[in-house]
Motif scaffolding. Sequence first.
Motif, PDB file in Angstrom:
ATOM      1  N   LYS A  65       1.795  11.495  -0.037  1.00 49.75           N
ATOM      2  CA  LYS A  65       1.189  11.145  -1.310  1.00 49.75           C
ATOM      3  C   LYS A  65       0.088  12.207  -1.411  1.00 49.75           C
ATOM      4  CE  LYS A  65       0.481   6.795  -1.437  1.00 49.75           C
ATOM      5  NZ  LYS A  65      -0.438   5.408  -1.247  1.00 49.75           N
TER       6      LYS A  65
ATOM      7  N   ASP B 262       0.864  -1.266  -0.001  1.00 53.20           N
ATOM      8  CA  ASP B 262      -0.107   0.043  -0.137  1.00 53.20           C
ATOM      9  C   ASP B 262       0.825   1.290  -0.106  1.00 53.20           C
ATOM     10  OD1 ASP B 262      -2.467  -1.545  -0.041  1.00 53.20           O
ATOM     11  OD2 ASP B 262      -2.638  -1.374   2.164  1.00 53.20           O
TER      12      ASP B 262
ATOM     13  N   PHE C  52       0.316   4.463  -8.418  1.00 50.39           N
ATOM     14  CA  PHE C  52      -0.769   4.747  -7.542  1.00 50.39           C
ATOM     15  C   PHE C  52      -1.633   6.087  -8.093  1.00 50.39           C
ATOM     16  CE2 PHE C  52       2.104   2.587  -4.469  1.00 50.39           C
ATOM     17  CZ  PHE C  52       1.193   1.935  -4.027  1.00 50.39           C
TER      18      PHE C  52
END
Length: 138
Positions: free
Chosen positions: A105, A30, A70
């Motif tokens: 992120k 993840d 991502f």
Amino acid sequence: MKAEVLKQANSACKNTLMETLHIEIVDFGDNFLIAKMPVTPRVHQPDGVLHGGATVALAESVGSFASHIFTDVDKYFVRGIEISANHIKSVKTGNVYAKATFLHKGRTTQLLDIKVTDDDDNLISICKLSTITLPKTS
């Protein structure tokens, strides 16, 4: 499923610097991505140790790829905008592994910490990479 994703990711690296340096993506989760690169004379500096530039190429490849996977690549593209590296230890043979972990992120910018280690898990280099995600235009 993970094996299929790794296979697809590595096939996307054909005819790129990643293929030239034999960089292979070996794991992801993840918040991280790991790639390995063999340390052979092709990535040595003249005195027979891993070239810092090859190490940085590995770090930027794994960090940019992490940001890329991502991201909705149908709408956006990712570019590296800054990288820094501190080299700690030399390596002559074996493999080095780069683990990119997100520190931030965001929707537009990402910051990744990339640790490069050897086969014995010794720290070789510490890198920081900033990437930017921009919309594709028609």
